[in-house]
Structures are given as C-alpha cells and as structure tokens.
Design a protein around this motif. Structure first.
Motif, PDB file in Angstrom:
ATOM      1  N   TYR A   1     -25.761   9.771  42.286  1.00 28.06           N
ATOM      2  CA  TYR A   1     -25.550   8.412  42.805  1.00 28.06           C
ATOM      3  C   TYR A   1     -25.961   8.281  44.270  1.00 28.06           C
ATOM      4  O   TYR A   1     -26.711   7.372  44.637  1.00 28.06           O
ATOM      5  CB  TYR A   1     -24.071   8.047  42.629  1.00 28.06           C
ATOM      6  CG  TYR A   1     -23.681   6.675  43.132  1.00 28.06           C
ATOM      7  CD1 TYR A   1     -23.585   5.592  42.262  1.00 28.06           C
ATOM      8  CD2 TYR A   1     -23.392   6.452  44.476  1.00 28.06           C
ATOM      9  CE1 TYR A   1     -23.214   4.340  42.699  1.00 28.06           C
ATOM     10  CE2 TYR A   1     -23.028   5.199  44.934  1.00 28.06           C
ATOM     11  CZ  TYR A   1     -22.939   4.153  44.051  1.00 28.06           C
ATOM     12  OH  TYR A   1     -22.576   2.910  44.506  1.00 28.06           O
ATOM     13  N   ASN A   2     -25.463   9.197  45.121  1.00 27.51           N
ATOM     14  CA  ASN A   2     -25.743   9.074  46.562  1.00 27.51           C
ATOM     15  C   ASN A   2     -27.226   9.243  46.866  1.00 27.51           C
ATOM     16  O   ASN A   2     -27.767   8.578  47.757  1.00 27.51           O
ATOM     17  CB  ASN A   2     -24.921  10.094  47.353  1.00 27.51           C
ATOM     18  CG  ASN A   2     -23.454   9.706  47.423  1.00 27.51           C
ATOM     19  OD1 ASN A   2     -23.112   8.528  47.305  1.00 27.51           O
ATOM     20  ND2 ASN A   2     -22.577  10.681  47.618  1.00 27.51           N
ATOM     21  N   ARG A   3     -27.888  10.121  46.126  1.00 29.55           N
ATOM     22  CA  ARG A   3     -29.326  10.294  46.347  1.00 29.55           C
ATOM     23  C   ARG A   3     -30.085   9.056  45.867  1.00 29.55           C
ATOM     24  O   ARG A   3     -31.022   8.587  46.532  1.00 29.55           O
ATOM     25  CB  ARG A   3     -29.838  11.537  45.631  1.00 29.55           C
ATOM     26  CG  ARG A   3     -31.336  11.735  45.791  1.00 29.55           C
ATOM     27  CD  ARG A   3     -31.798  13.130  45.471  1.00 29.55           C
ATOM     28  NE  ARG A   3     -33.253  13.245  45.581  1.00 29.55           N
ATOM     29  CZ  ARG A   3     -33.913  13.341  46.706  1.00 29.55           C
ATOM     30  NH1 ARG A   3     -33.266  13.327  47.867  1.00 29.55           N
ATOM     31  NH2 ARG A   3     -35.227  13.455  46.718  1.00 29.55           N
ATOM     32  N   ALA A   4     -29.666   8.515  44.729  1.00 28.22           N
ATOM     33  CA  ALA A   4     -30.300   7.288  44.236  1.00 28.22           C
ATOM     34  C   ALA A   4     -30.110   6.152  45.238  1.00 28.22           C
ATOM     35  O   ALA A   4     -31.020   5.341  45.452  1.00 28.22           O
ATOM     36  CB  ALA A   4     -29.687   6.907  42.882  1.00 28.22           C
TER      37      ALA A   4
ATOM     38  N   PHE B   1     -30.399   0.163  42.835  1.00 23.06           N
ATOM     39  CA  PHE B   1     -30.123  -0.282  44.207  1.00 23.06           C
ATOM     40  C   PHE B   1     -31.237  -1.199  44.665  1.00 23.06           C
ATOM     41  O   PHE B   1     -32.410  -0.837  44.631  1.00 23.06           O
ATOM     42  CB  PHE B   1     -29.990   0.925  45.145  1.00 23.06           C
ATOM     43  CG  PHE B   1     -28.819   1.802  44.804  1.00 23.06           C
ATOM     44  CD1 PHE B   1     -27.556   1.522  45.305  1.00 23.06           C
ATOM     45  CD2 PHE B   1     -28.975   2.885  43.952  1.00 23.06           C
ATOM     46  CE1 PHE B   1     -26.470   2.323  44.973  1.00 23.06           C
ATOM     47  CE2 PHE B   1     -27.899   3.688  43.621  1.00 23.06           C
ATOM     48  CZ  PHE B   1     -26.640   3.404  44.130  1.00 23.06           C
ATOM     49  N   GLN B   2     -30.838  -2.381  45.084  1.00 23.58           N
ATOM     50  CA  GLN B   2     -31.803  -3.400  45.480  1.00 23.58           C
ATOM     51  C   GLN B   2     -31.546  -3.804  46.929  1.00 23.58           C
ATOM     52  O   GLN B   2     -30.403  -3.816  47.390  1.00 23.58           O
ATOM     53  CB  GLN B   2     -31.674  -4.645  44.593  1.00 23.58           C
ATOM     54  CG  GLN B   2     -31.717  -4.364  43.095  1.00 23.58           C
ATOM     55  CD  GLN B   2     -33.121  -4.061  42.595  1.00 23.58           C
ATOM     56  OE1 GLN B   2     -34.087  -4.312  43.284  1.00 23.58           O
ATOM     57  NE2 GLN B   2     -33.211  -3.519  41.386  1.00 23.58           N
ATOM     58  N   GLY B   3     -32.566  -4.133  47.624  1.00 19.48           N
ATOM     59  CA  GLY B   3     -32.426  -4.736  48.957  1.00 19.48           C
ATOM     60  C   GLY B   3     -31.639  -3.885  49.928  1.00 19.48           C
ATOM     61  O   GLY B   3     -32.169  -2.943  50.518  1.00 19.48           O
ATOM     62  N   ASN B   4     -30.339  -4.185  50.092  1.00 17.33           N
ATOM     63  CA  ASN B   4     -29.538  -3.510  51.104  1.00 17.33           C
ATOM     64  C   ASN B   4     -29.035  -2.143  50.647  1.00 17.33           C
ATOM     65  O   ASN B   4     -28.244  -1.505  51.346  1.00 17.33           O
ATOM     66  CB  ASN B   4     -28.331  -4.381  51.509  1.00 17.33           C
ATOM     67  CG  ASN B   4     -27.416  -4.675  50.332  1.00 17.33           C
ATOM     68  OD1 ASN B   4     -27.613  -4.162  49.227  1.00 17.33           O
ATOM     69  ND2 ASN B   4     -26.419  -5.502  50.578  1.00 17.33           N
ATOM     70  N   GLY B   5     -29.426  -1.705  49.459  1.00 12.38           N
ATOM     71  CA  GLY B   5     -29.041  -0.374  49.006  1.00 12.38           C
ATOM     72  C   GLY B   5     -27.627  -0.275  48.494  1.00 12.38           C
ATOM     73  O   GLY B   5     -27.066   0.797  48.429  1.00 12.38           O
ATOM     74  N   SER B   6     -27.038  -1.386  48.124  1.00 12.18           N
ATOM     75  CA  SER B   6     -25.665  -1.345  47.620  1.00 12.18           C
ATOM     76  C   SER B   6     -25.580  -2.027  46.267  1.00 12.18           C
ATOM     77  O   SER B   6     -26.393  -2.871  45.924  1.00 12.18           O
ATOM     78  CB  SER B   6     -24.719  -2.037  48.598  1.00 12.18           C
ATOM     79  OG  SER B   6     -25.038  -3.408  48.693  1.00 12.18           O
ATOM     80  N   ILE B   7     -24.570  -1.629  45.507  1.00 13.62           N
ATOM     81  CA  ILE B   7     -24.317  -2.242  44.220  1.00 13.62           C
ATOM     82  C   ILE B   7     -23.210  -3.262  44.395  1.00 13.62           C
ATOM     83  O   ILE B   7     -22.215  -3.015  45.055  1.00 13.62           O
ATOM     84  CB  ILE B   7     -23.917  -1.174  43.179  1.00 13.62           C
ATOM     85  CG1 ILE B   7     -25.149  -0.349  42.797  1.00 13.62           C
ATOM     86  CG2 ILE B   7     -23.297  -1.792  41.942  1.00 13.62           C
ATOM     87  CD1 ILE B   7     -24.876   0.733  41.794  1.00 13.62           C
ATOM     88  N   GLY B   8     -23.382  -4.412  43.781  1.00 12.56           N
ATOM     89  CA  GLY B   8     -22.391  -5.480  43.913  1.00 12.56           C
ATOM     90  C   GLY B   8     -21.073  -5.135  43.258  1.00 12.56           C
ATOM     91  O   GLY B   8     -20.971  -4.194  42.488  1.00 12.56           O
ATOM     92  N   THR B   9     -20.010  -5.909  43.524  1.00 10.76           N
ATOM     93  CA  THR B   9     -18.695  -5.650  42.961  1.00 10.76           C
ATOM     94  C   THR B   9     -18.288  -6.710  41.963  1.00 10.76           C
ATOM     95  O   THR B   9     -17.248  -6.605  41.347  1.00 10.76           O
ATOM     96  CB  THR B   9     -17.639  -5.596  44.077  1.00 10.76           C
ATOM     97  OG1 THR B   9     -17.677  -6.827  44.816  1.00 10.76           O
ATOM     98  CG2 THR B   9     -17.917  -4.455  45.026  1.00 10.76           C
ATOM     99  N   ALA B  10     -19.053  -7.744  41.786  1.00 10.31           N
ATOM    100  CA  ALA B  10     -18.768  -8.777  40.785  1.00 10.31           C
ATOM    101  C   ALA B  10     -20.035  -9.594  40.626  1.00 10.31           C
ATOM    102  O   ALA B  10     -21.028  -9.336  41.287  1.00 10.31           O
ATOM    103  CB  ALA B  10     -17.601  -9.647  41.220  1.00 10.31           C
ATOM    104  N   TRP B  11     -20.008 -10.554  39.765  1.00 12.37           N
ATOM    105  CA  TRP B  11     -21.207 -11.372  39.609  1.00 12.37           C
ATOM    106  C   TRP B  11     -20.819 -12.821  39.427  1.00 12.37           C
ATOM    107  O   TRP B  11     -19.716 -13.146  39.038  1.00 12.37           O
ATOM    108  CB  TRP B  11     -22.080 -10.852  38.479  1.00 12.37           C
ATOM    109  CG  TRP B  11     -21.603 -11.127  37.087  1.00 12.37           C
ATOM    110  CD1 TRP B  11     -22.075 -12.058  36.229  1.00 12.37           C
ATOM    111  CD2 TRP B  11     -20.578 -10.431  36.379  1.00 12.37           C
ATOM    112  NE1 TRP B  11     -21.423 -11.993  35.029  1.00 12.37           N
ATOM    113  CE2 TRP B  11     -20.496 -11.003  35.095  1.00 12.37           C
ATOM    114  CE3 TRP B  11     -19.719  -9.394  36.716  1.00 12.37           C
ATOM    115  CZ2 TRP B  11     -19.600 -10.561  34.143  1.00 12.37           C
ATOM    116  CZ3 TRP B  11     -18.821  -8.948  35.766  1.00 12.37           C
ATOM    117  CH2 TRP B  11     -18.772  -9.533  34.508  1.00 12.37           C
TER     118      TRP B  11
END
Length: 423
Positions: free
Chosen positions: A385-388, A397-407
């Motif tokens: 995960y951390n390497r990805a 991981f898109q844009g800012n390199g983070s995964i969202g917490t809801a949608w």
C-alpha cells in the motif's frame, strides 16, 4: 505428525492474537513410560513451532519447551505447579489495586448463581456497598469485564441493560443458531408443528433467519431476544437482511456453499500469509460490509440487489449496478477484494480498510497483523500500500496521492467512521 503440529500452531496463533499479554504453558500429558530421549525428540519437533510465540514459557528445570506430566503417577506435577505459582504471582504483581467495595459488589453478583442480572439491579446492589454513582459502577463493571469475571457489553443501550454472570448462558443461546448442522441437526417435525417449516428450510439452505424463527429458538429467553440479536450483530456474527418487506437476518458463518467461479476488475488484498488469519475473520468481514451497505441503502432510500453470499465469497452492490467482490483465499491466508469499475475504487478501498481496522479493534483486541497490497494493472504484481501510494499507482491513487473516505454520488454522503464507531 505434521497434522498435530499444525493444530498446535493454529491454537497458539489464536491465543497470541487474542491474548498477547498472557503467558502460555504447553503441557504434555500421559508421559509415564517415556524416556528422556523421547521427551527430547518431542521437544525437537515442538520448539521451532513454539519458541517464536511471545509468552511461551520454557520448562527451565528440564530444558524443554513444554511440561511433561502424568496425572496417574504424578510425574512432573510439582514442577508444573511451581511454574504456575510463579507465573500467577508475576501476574498479580501487575494487577491494579481494587476497592474493597468493588470486590463486595462482584462477590454479591456472582454468589447469586444467576445467568445474568439487570444493570438496574446491579446499581441497587452497588449502593449497598457505597458505590453511589453510575460512573463508578461503570468503571467497576468495565474492569470486571476486561478481567473476564463477567460480561458487560456497552455498544448500545440494549446491551448495557444486562450483565452476564454465566458465559455459558450466552454460548448456549448463540449455539441455537451457530452449530454443526450434522452433529446438532434440528428436529424438523417440531418446527413443522410450530408453523416454521419454511423458515427452518430457508435458514438451513441460505443461512437467512426470520424473526419468528429467532423467537422460537430463543423461547426460553423470550424477554431477551432483542439483547441477543444486538450481541450477535455487534459481534459481527449476524447482519440485517430484509426479505419480502419482512425483517430477517443472515449469518454468514452458517453458509455452506462454496464459490468456484472467477471475478474480474481491480484487485487489492489483505495479506495474512506471514502472520495469522483466524477462523471467522472473513465471515465477520462480510457481515460488517453487508451491515454498512444495508445502512447506507436504508438511509438514502436506495434500491439495490441483495448481496450474493457464499462460504468463501461475497458479491455486494454498493450502488445500483455497481458491485464489488470479496473472496477468502484461506490456504494462502488472503482476503481479496475485486472492484468492477474504476469510479468505485477509492470508496471501496477506504471502506474495506476501515472495516478491517474495526474488526481488529473490536474482535481481536488489535492482535491482527496484515499487509494491504494493491494489484498493479500493468505488471500484474501486488504492491504494498505505502509503495503504491508513493508511486501514485493508478487507479488506486489519484491526484494528491490519497484515497477518499466516502463518496458523494446518487446515494449521497455517508460517514464511514461514524457508522463503524456506532456499530
């Protein structure tokens, strides 16, 4: 030999998962007649499996990883008793001091020989010993619960109302539902006479239980059905399952059919291959996932298809025509999540990671350890995960390199952490 060693390793791993701070003494029985050479041979097989476990106690006088005894002749009993007394003394030295009025309360509760007592009754008893505030009573009950002296769940108002003094009562109630269907089969004629033949058939075939069937199975505890339902839901053993506009529940651990097909999409996995994936973890993972999306569906009035649940697989719809899949690869010690479409990647990863964290906190006292790995669509290799995240590996991981917490799509926003905290 390997089967026996694997069984010992499984139980040691279970103990180390749920009781990290406790000492483990392995005892070998019926040892009369075994030579020192025999005992050393047993030790040679056991030591590589056991010595790595934190808390494993070495038999220093005999230089063995276990304690050989024989009940009939008394062989090794004195050595084992000495080690137990030493271990117990060390444990007591770490035990916090407890008020005498708390001990009087505990003694009064346990001396009743009742299976349970109401919280209101314990409040009255506590006041006779000088426990005058609800806060102090809650502190006392929490300590007794943590020490395994009684059971007091606090996740809901319903659970808080009852204090269990005899754990066997709870085990007996749950085993009315979760049981070996061959060794402990139901009497079909009895359920037919009660008008529950179809309900029983659905439960045996699909693990879906009606409220009518629950009430019949728990008829000896008819005043505590709501409590028992809450216990099973908060223990992640049962999830709501509305069927034909009637309230039902599903118990994933009672599903027997295996999934043999395949699924396509974006994959990530929880990898327990270097640690331990305990029995029941996958079923709890599925149970909590179903509960979350059922709650979202109800709150947002969404029309979604029922999940398709197998013993080793679940297909869950998060929105209309938007599904993801969860599979248990038990031999490899993986839980694999497959997501159909790219737009669902971020929310599913966030929700599944939160659910696994919740299970670790509530189910195993933070004793689980795993690696989260994302499948690289190009190389087809799994990446930590951390390497990805560092590589901003798409689609994870898109844009800012983070995964969202809801949608926030047609169903609107639902607070994942808020739901899990209240579960």
């Amino acid at each position: 030999v390997n089967a026996e060693l694997n069984s010992i390793t499984f139980w040691l791993r279970s103990l180390s998962t749920y009781a990290k701070k406790f000492r483990i003494l392995l005892v070998g029985t019926f040892c009369e007649g075994l030579s020192l050479s025999d005992l050393k041979t047993i030790d040679k097989y056991l030591r590589p499996r056991i010595s790595s476990f934190v808390g494993a106690t070495i038999n220093i006088p005999e230089n063995l990883i276990y304690f050989p005894i024989d009940n009939e002749t008394g062989l090794g009993i004195d050595n084992l008793r000495t080690e137990l007394e030493t271990t117990l003394h060390q444990s007591l030295s770490l035990t916090p001091k407890v008020s005498i009025k708390w001990m009087l309360l505990l003694e009064d509760l346990l001396s009743s020989n009742a299976a349970f007592v109401s919280k209101s009754a314990s409040t009255r008893i506590g006041k006779t010993y000088g426990i005058l505030t609800n806060q102090e009573l809650d502190y006392a009950l929490e300590m007794f619960h943590n020490r395994g002296l009684l059971i007091h769940f606090t996740k809901s108002q319903t659970l808080r109302k009852l204090i269990i003094l005899d754990p066997q009562w709870l085990v007996d109630a749950i085993s009315k539902l979760i049981r070996d269907p061959v060794a402990h089969c139901y009497n079909r004629e009895e359920f037919a006479r009660a008008g529950l033949a179809e309900d029983l058939e659905r439960y045996e075939n699909e693990a879906i239980v009606s409220v009518d069937l629950l009430e019949y199975l728990w008829k000896d505890n008819e005043n505590h059905v709501e409590f028992l339902v809450d216990v099973m839901q908060h223990s992640m053993l049962m999830s709501p399952w509305n069927l034909d506009q009637k309230e039902h529940f599903i118990i994933p651990s009672m599903i027997n059919r295996n999934f043999t097909g395949s699924e396509k999409g974006f994959q990530f996995r929880f990898d327990f291959s270097t640690t331990f994936m305990p029995s029941g973890l996958f079923q709890r993972f599925v149970c909590l996932s179903i509960s979350y999306f059922a709650s979202r569906s109800k709150q947002q009035s969404l029309q979604m298809r029922k999940p398709d649940i197998f013993k080793n697989f679940a297909s869950i719809e998060m929105e209309a025509n938007l599904r993801f899949y969860v599979r248990e690869a038990s031999e490899l010690q993986y839980i694999v999540v497959t997501i159909e479409r790219m737009e669902a990647v971020e929310p599913v990863v966030a929700i599944m990671c939160s659910i696994m964290k919740k299970i670790n906190e509530d189910f195993s006292n933070e004793g689980l350890s795993w690696k989260t790995e994302m499948l690289d669509p190009n190389s087809r290799n799994f990446v930590l995960y951390n390497r990805a995240k560092m590589l901003r590996l798409k689609p994870w991981f898109q844009g800012n390199g983070s995964i969202g917490t809801a949608w926030n799509t047609e169903g609107g926003y639902l607070d994942v952490e808020g739901f899990l905290d209240s579960f």
